[in-house]
Write an enzyme that holds these catalytic residues in place. Sequence first.
Site, PDB file in Angstrom:
ATOM      1  N   SER A   8       0.833  -1.202   0.000  1.00 19.67           N
ATOM      2  CA  SER A   8       0.000   0.000   0.000  1.00 19.67           C
ATOM      3  C   SER A   8       0.872   1.257   0.000  1.00 19.67           C
ATOM      4  O   SER A   8       1.623   1.489  -0.940  1.00 19.67           O
ATOM      5  CB  SER A   8      -0.968  -0.035   1.189  1.00 19.67           C
ATOM      6  OG  SER A   8      -1.945   0.960   1.087  1.00 19.67           O
TER       7      SER A   8
ATOM      8  N   ASP B 172     -10.338  -3.514  -4.660  1.00 26.12           N
ATOM      9  CA  ASP B 172      -9.503  -2.484  -4.044  1.00 26.12           C
ATOM     10  C   ASP B 172      -9.675  -1.193  -4.845  1.00 26.12           C
ATOM     11  O   ASP B 172      -9.522  -1.209  -6.069  1.00 26.12           O
ATOM     12  CB  ASP B 172      -8.041  -2.932  -4.087  1.00 26.12           C
ATOM     13  CG  ASP B 172      -7.069  -1.955  -3.436  1.00 26.12           C
ATOM     14  OD1 ASP B 172      -7.495  -0.858  -3.020  1.00 26.12           O
ATOM     15  OD2 ASP B 172      -5.869  -2.301  -3.353  1.00 26.12           O
TER      16      ASP B 172
ATOM     17  N   HIS C 133      -8.293  -4.700  -0.391  1.00 27.48           N
ATOM     18  CA  HIS C 133      -7.057  -4.011  -0.035  1.00 27.48           C
ATOM     19  C   HIS C 133      -6.573  -4.456   1.349  1.00 27.48           C
ATOM     20  O   HIS C 133      -7.368  -4.679   2.257  1.00 27.48           O
ATOM     21  CB  HIS C 133      -7.290  -2.495  -0.020  1.00 27.48           C
ATOM     22  CG  HIS C 133      -6.033  -1.710   0.180  1.00 27.48           C
ATOM     23  ND1 HIS C 133      -5.194  -1.372  -0.856  1.00 27.48           N
ATOM     24  CD2 HIS C 133      -5.454  -1.207   1.303  1.00 27.48           C
ATOM     25  CE1 HIS C 133      -4.167  -0.688  -0.390  1.00 27.48           C
ATOM     26  NE2 HIS C 133      -4.298  -0.583   0.915  1.00 27.48           N
TER      27      HIS C 133
END
Length: 314
Positions: free
Chosen positions: A156, A251, A281
Amino acid sequence: MPVHPEAQALLDALVEQGMPPIECMTVPQARQATAAFVDLQPPAEDVADVKDRAIPGPAGDIPVRIYTPSGDLPHGVLVYFHGGGWVIGDIETVDRPCRQIANAAGVTVVSVDYRLAPEHVQPAAFDDCYAATAWVAEHAEELGVDASRLAVGGDSAGGHLAAAVSLAARDRGGPAIACQLLLYPVVDFDWTSPSITENGEGYLLGRATMQWFWAHYLGATDPADDPYAFPLRAPDLSGLPPAFVGTAEFDPLRDEGEAYARRLREAGNEVTSTRYDGMIHGFLWTLGATPSGAVLVDDAVAVLRSALGSTVNA
């Protein structure tokens, strides 16, 4: 395909527990809530050696945790940056994944506890991550690693930082990076992609959550088209390390990650890009609850072993 049953069960459990969206929390509340994700991970693996230490950074010492697996030295080395929107998360959050990667890939992992926003807005996190990567390269002999087999990676926001460090290392003439692992990375400031629209609510990370993260990370700064802030906007993506880009179907960041993989490939770089169907995610942090997502680690390890070599048996 629909949301994977394991991911849906996790989402349902979080709703049942009454966990509010991150953007409805204060920063301290969000950080406290993040700590609970460790309990959603598989048990911690033993690693031959684990050390915490502080290394010099641009604004003081940077805490790092160094995982050295068994096997003959020198190892390849992965400098790892945790996710959390540049606001939450720390080396404890990714302790178990780093142990798993170190053992499976046969590489030393250096996990970096970079400065967080909003106390430290951009480019503080990037500056720390670049400095830590350079430090690892410069102290390779001390660490028992081979500086010619150095990778960067992260999940991320950590994927964002790994992409940015790879760009900066190219632009600044080093350190040499052999591979970049970008796990569902943030690479742009864009609210118009189909995945933002399709997955903007109800899948743990939402559109409003990303806006909350970006607001804290940028603060009052205006980096405009700074490629280290927005890697997807970099005018030139040539001459970068081989990349592994993993994205999740549900996501909001899916499309920007896949767009970055395409641009890297079009610029002549070696790219392995995989979409994990049914996943949401952040699933690296929840593999105890979403074990089907562990293939992400297997795929990343395969790329690492190929790029860096390994001291463990295939």
